[in-house]
Design an enzyme around this catalytic site. Structure first.
Site, PDB file in Angstrom:
ATOM      1  N   ASP A  98      -3.027  -4.568 -10.303  1.00 26.76           N
ATOM      2  CA  ASP A  98      -4.191  -5.178  -9.570  1.00 26.76           C
ATOM      3  C   ASP A  98      -4.941  -6.274 -10.767  1.00 26.76           C
ATOM      4  O   ASP A  98      -4.087  -6.429 -11.848  1.00 26.76           O
ATOM      5  CB  ASP A  98      -5.289  -4.425  -8.964  1.00 26.76           C
ATOM      6  CG  ASP A  98      -6.221  -5.041  -7.981  1.00 26.76           C
ATOM      7  OD1 ASP A  98      -5.882  -5.260  -6.717  1.00 26.76           O
ATOM      8  OD2 ASP A  98      -7.208  -5.183  -8.229  1.00 26.76           O
ATOM      9  N   LYS A 124      -6.646   3.404  -4.421  1.00 26.49           N
ATOM     10  CA  LYS A 124      -6.951   2.433  -5.679  1.00 26.49           C
ATOM     11  C   LYS A 124      -7.320   3.070  -6.973  1.00 26.49           C
ATOM     12  O   LYS A 124      -7.932   4.292  -6.720  1.00 26.49           O
ATOM     13  CB  LYS A 124      -8.284   1.426  -5.092  1.00 26.49           C
ATOM     14  CG  LYS A 124      -8.025   0.188  -5.863  1.00 26.49           C
ATOM     15  CD  LYS A 124      -7.093  -0.843  -5.006  1.00 26.49           C
ATOM     16  CE  LYS A 124      -6.779  -2.121  -5.834  1.00 26.49           C
ATOM     17  NZ  LYS A 124      -6.151  -2.948  -4.899  1.00 26.49           N
TER      18      LYS A 124
HETATM   19  N1  GLU Z   1      -3.289  -4.487  -5.833  1.00 25.35           N
HETATM   20  C1  GLU Z   1      -2.504  -5.156  -5.030  1.00 25.35           C
HETATM   21  C2  GLU Z   1      -3.454  -5.062  -3.580  1.00 25.35           C
HETATM   22  O1  GLU Z   1      -4.416  -5.414  -3.516  1.00 25.35           O
HETATM   23  C3  GLU Z   1      -1.200  -4.451  -4.620  1.00 25.35           C
HETATM   24  C4  GLU Z   1      -1.081  -3.169  -4.444  1.00 25.35           C
HETATM   25  C5  GLU Z   1       0.134  -2.393  -4.414  1.00 25.35           C
HETATM   26  O2  GLU Z   1       1.054  -3.025  -4.374  1.00 25.35           O
HETATM   27  O3  GLU Z   1       0.428  -1.212  -4.281  1.00 25.35           O
HETATM   28  O4  GLU Z   1      -2.886  -4.900  -2.237  1.00 25.35           O
END
Ligand code: GLU
Length: 446
Positions: free
Chosen positions: A164, A124
């Protein structure tokens, strides 16, 4: 392994990182029993290794605002675990972003990605940059400055960021533009959530919300219920809430509340397609308020300062932010007759709220299972990019259906209790953990 001992140790080291400690505690409590049936996990100190991210990059991001003022923010990428695939996870731009928040999200992502059936590790990133009130030009300059530092840490076989909170298609476009300039190669596999005509998955914007509703359908079906004509309250009006509202309506449910940081919009006759489209405009305005929905449409009433959880509904779907539904909210929902809550946001409910739901027999499923369709579709986007092909919306939707059904099956396999009731929290945590732990074991002590 004893959850209390590991937690005491982590609290000594990271006492101020409340969200990270909350996420770790939930997983450890779920897996403790299974873990202790595997002495090989204990011998390789799997848990002690798994709770620490592989590495964290922190960098300064300096950019110039529309008034010509120099602004400085902090940027981060937490590469949490790559036992089952390259690091994968979104970027969050929000004023409250801290390393603790990104550690909790990276930790959750590791388990969620394992659940998707696709080979992706967990990561993240993001920044304490606040998109509220910013112009498109400011957002572009910030994204470019952010990528100036990040580009060296990412790659299709290394780490693949996505969106996100605060990062959607517009931001991914700006980020990719700068990446391709710096790297001097057109390498679309480096980010997901791209535009559909330059390597993106046609269904990625809808995927998290659609996948969540497919999961809700499985939960309801397993409990002998049907979503048709049920009332649904949703928090948020970003991509995720938008996709959830769209699919809920398609499946015959009635979305009767949408909320924002400013209050809640109640829609007694149910959300219309025009209102769903308008959610995208609300998000793109960067104002972070839901009130204009009530000015624009008749049949919508805005109540300032109230959450979606104050509205009488059958099903509650937190789609905005972590810990947005607390113990008191859960009590209010239950008193109003709510019988199902599925987290669509990551860690959307506090431990008190989850306890409240579970102890009262309310159907409850955690974010890492419910919202995994988003990152799963990112995984499909990575496959398309690697194969230089593109799938149609129908093809992606069919695969998404299949993946959500597999995730539900895994939750049932690991979460079914002696009395037949399914503990989705346990099921999701154990299923995700087993996959990552076994991969770590097979790859030795690294
Ligand atoms: N931010 C999204 C999640 O919490 C998507 C992450 C992504 O597609 O890599 O899963």
């Amino acid at each position: 392994m004893k959850t209390s001992e590991i937690m005491a140790n982590l609290e000594r080291k990271y006492g101020h990182e409340k969200e990270y400690l909350q996420a770790v505690r939930e997983v450890l409590e779920s897996i403790e029993e299974v873990y202790n049936q595997h002495p090989e996990f204990e011998k390789a100190k799997i848990v002690e290794r798994l709770v620490e991210p592989d590495r964290i990059f922190t960098f300064r991001v300096t950019w110039i605002d529309d008034k010509g003022q120099v602004q400085t923010n902090l940027g981060y990428r937490v590469q949490f675990n790559s036992a089952i695939g390259p690091y994968k996870g979104g970027l969050r731009f929000h004023k409250a972003v801290t390393p603790s928040m990104l550690k909790f999200l990276g930790f959750e992502q590791t388990f969620k990605n394992a659940l998707t059936t696709l080979p992706m590790g967990g990561a993240k990133g993001g920044s304490d940059f606040d998109p509220v009130g910013k112009s498109d030009a400011e957002i572009m300059r910030f994204c470019q400055a952010f990528m100036l530092e990040l580009w060296n840490c990412i790659g299709p076989e290394q780490d693949v960021p996505a969106g996100d909170v605060g990062v959607g298609g517009r931001e991914i476009g700006f980020l990719y533009g700068m990446y391709t300039k710096l790297a001097r190669e057109y390498n679309v596999g480096v980010l997901t959530g791209k535009g559909a005509n330059w390597g993106g998955s046609i269904l990625r914007p809808e995927a998290t919300g659609f996948g969540a509703l497919y999961f809700v359908q499985h939960v309801l079906h397993t409990a002998g219920k049907d979503i048709k004509d049920k009332t649904v309250a949703i928090s948020g009006f970003g991509n995720v809430a938008w996709g959830a509202a769209k699919k809920a309506k398609q499946l015959g449910a009635k979305v009767i509340a949408i909320s924002g940081p400013d209050g809640v919009c109640t829609i007694p006759n149910g959300i219309t397609d025009e209102m769903i489209d308008y959610m995208l405009e609300l998000r793109a305005s960067n104002n972070n308020v839901v009130a204009p929905m009530a000015t624009k449409f008749s049949g919508v009433e805005f109540t300032p300062g109230k959450k979606a959880w104050s509205v009488k509904c059958d099903i509650a779907l937190p789609c905005a932010f972590q810990n947005e539904l607390n113990g008191d909210d859960a009590k209010e929902l239950i008193a109003n007759g709510t019988w199902c809550c599925c987290e669509v946001s990551n860690m959307g409910c506090t431990p008190e709220a989850i306890h409240e739901f579970q102890s009262k027999g309310i159907l409850f499923a955690p974010g890492k299972a419910v919202n995994a369709g988003g990152v799963a579709t990112s995984g499909l986007e990575m496959t398309q990019n690697a194969m230089h092909i593109s799938w149609s919306g129908e093809e992606v939707d069919a695969k998404l259906h299949q993946i959500m059904s597999s995730i539900h099956e895994a939750c049932v396999k690991y979460g079914k209790q002696a009395d037949g009731h399914i503990d989705y929290v346990k099921g999701a945590n154990i299923a995700g953990f087993m996959k990552v732990a076994n991969a770590m074991l097979e790859q030795g002590i690294i």
